[in-house]
Scaffold this active site. Structure first.
Site, PDB file in Angstrom:
ATOM      1  N   ARG A 132      12.069   3.895  -0.196  1.00  0.00           N
ATOM      2  CA  ARG A 132      11.053   2.864  -0.460  1.00  0.00           C
ATOM      3  C   ARG A 132      11.168   2.305  -1.870  1.00  0.00           C
ATOM      4  O   ARG A 132      10.289   1.559  -2.319  1.00  0.00           O
ATOM      5  CB  ARG A 132       9.647   3.444  -0.243  1.00  0.00           C
ATOM      6  CG  ARG A 132       9.305   3.638   1.234  1.00  0.00           C
ATOM      7  CD  ARG A 132       8.031   4.442   1.470  1.00  0.00           C
ATOM      8  NE  ARG A 132       6.965   4.183   0.531  1.00  0.00           N
ATOM      9  CZ  ARG A 132       6.530   5.064  -0.384  1.00  0.00           C
ATOM     10  NH1 ARG A 132       7.065   6.277  -0.473  1.00  0.00           N
ATOM     11  NH2 ARG A 132       5.549   4.752  -1.191  1.00  0.00           N
ATOM     12  N   LYS A 133      12.235   2.619  -2.567  1.00  0.00           N
ATOM     13  CA  LYS A 133      12.450   2.102  -3.925  1.00  0.00           C
ATOM     14  C   LYS A 133      13.033   0.696  -3.855  1.00  0.00           C
ATOM     15  O   LYS A 133      14.176   0.434  -4.219  1.00  0.00           O
ATOM     16  CB  LYS A 133      13.359   3.048  -4.709  1.00  0.00           C
ATOM     17  CG  LYS A 133      12.734   4.428  -4.919  1.00  0.00           C
ATOM     18  CD  LYS A 133      13.683   5.386  -5.592  1.00  0.00           C
ATOM     19  CE  LYS A 133      13.053   6.769  -5.737  1.00  0.00           C
ATOM     20  NZ  LYS A 133      13.975   7.751  -6.334  1.00  0.00           N
ATOM     21  N   THR A 134      12.197  -0.217  -3.368  1.00  0.00           N
ATOM     22  CA  THR A 134      12.599  -1.600  -3.155  1.00  0.00           C
ATOM     23  C   THR A 134      11.823  -2.526  -4.089  1.00  0.00           C
ATOM     24  O   THR A 134      10.824  -2.127  -4.688  1.00  0.00           O
ATOM     25  CB  THR A 134      12.335  -2.011  -1.697  1.00  0.00           C
ATOM     26  OG1 THR A 134      10.960  -1.739  -1.377  1.00  0.00           O
ATOM     27  CG2 THR A 134      13.231  -1.234  -0.742  1.00  0.00           C
TER      28      THR A 134
END
Length: 277
Positions: A132-134
């Site tokens: 989820r490191k977007t």
């Protein structure tokens, strides 16, 4: 391919950010009837992703504009390739240029690094997945680009699946309590993933009924032991500090999944230009 309602919202917000009132340069220089042709040229090697979204940018500015692609998403290209041709309102081309390129360059950069990761472990029965490191607001685009590059998606957001991490465990009072509580409050169709930092905690997670166990920041020896202990009873995901230099060693341990935040948070945008001719 996309939920265009969500994509259109991303594009509208980007255009509102880039043109708060008028394009003070274009609107004062270019005649409304001016028609131009343009092309998009790659300035480095890479994997293309996001063509349809780039096209949508121009279409939302002017529905009469025409965009023709010479490549498709997933194609590997070299420097100097004409990947798209655009014909229509000069004003629309100039106003959409930066947003279309920003999106295309970002997505192609992610697809390019994802391709490198997928290729390096292609001989092993393991999946490379994103995290989820977007970029806030761009997750749907970035996770699509990961797939274009040959890697896979982890959960899309916090609502999609259960992941009990270290802070959850500490807050609830242990793995067993956390798993039991989540099982009581969610459907039987929901998979439960638990993060652990040791082989002993892995055993506890298995006994508690986890479906997937994330091996957080374990070294190669610990991962190898974890695979033997699990004996296929749960899926094992390796996570933490994993990169292009060490994922082959991780794949060799026998884990099922390797999650790599760098696919999105550290991807370099691919250099692509738009030229009117």
């Amino acid at each position: 391919m996309f939920n265009w309602v969500l994509i259109d919202e991303i594009i509208v917000n980007a255009l509102k950010e880039d043109i708060s009132n008028i394009d003070i340069t274009t609107d004062n220089l270019i005649d409304n009837k001016s028609i131009s042709k343009a092309c998009m040229i790659t300035k480095e090697n890479g994997v293309i992703a996001g063509l349809a979204v780039a096209k949508r940018v121009f279409e939302m500015i002017d529905g009469e504009i025409k965009v023709i692609f010479n490549v498709k998403d997933g194609d590997e290209v070299t420097k100097g390739v004409n990947i798209a041709e655009i014909k229509g309102s000069t004003k629309a081309i100039l106003k959409g240029e930066r947003i279309a390129l920003n999106i295309l360059q970002r997505m192609s950069g992610i697809a390019s690094i994802s391709k490198k990761y997928s290729e390096i472990v292609k001989d092993y029965p393991v999946r490379i997945v994103d995290t989820r490191k977007t970029t806030p607001g761009l997750r749907i685009l970035e996770k699509y680009a990961v797939r274009v590059g040959g890697c896979h998606n982890h959960r899309y957001n916090l609502s999609e699946s259960v992941m009990i991490k270290d802070n959850h465990i500490r807050a609830v009072g242990g793995i067993k309590k956390a798993v039991a509580k989540i099982k009581d409050r969610t459907s039987h169709t929901v998979k439960i993933e638990v993060e652990v930092e040791s082989v002993n905690k892995l055993k506890e997670a298995i006994e508690a009924g986890a479906d997937i166990v994330m091996l957080d920041n374990m070294n190669i020896d610990e991962m190898t032991k974890a695979v033997k202990v699990a004996e296929g009873r749960v899926l094992l995901e390796a996570s933490g500090g994993l990169n292009i230099g060490n994922i082959v060693d991780v794949a060799k341990t026998g884990v099922d999944i390797i999650s790599v935040g760098a696919l999105t948070h550290s991807a370099k945008a691919m250099d692509i230009s738009l030229n009117i001719f």
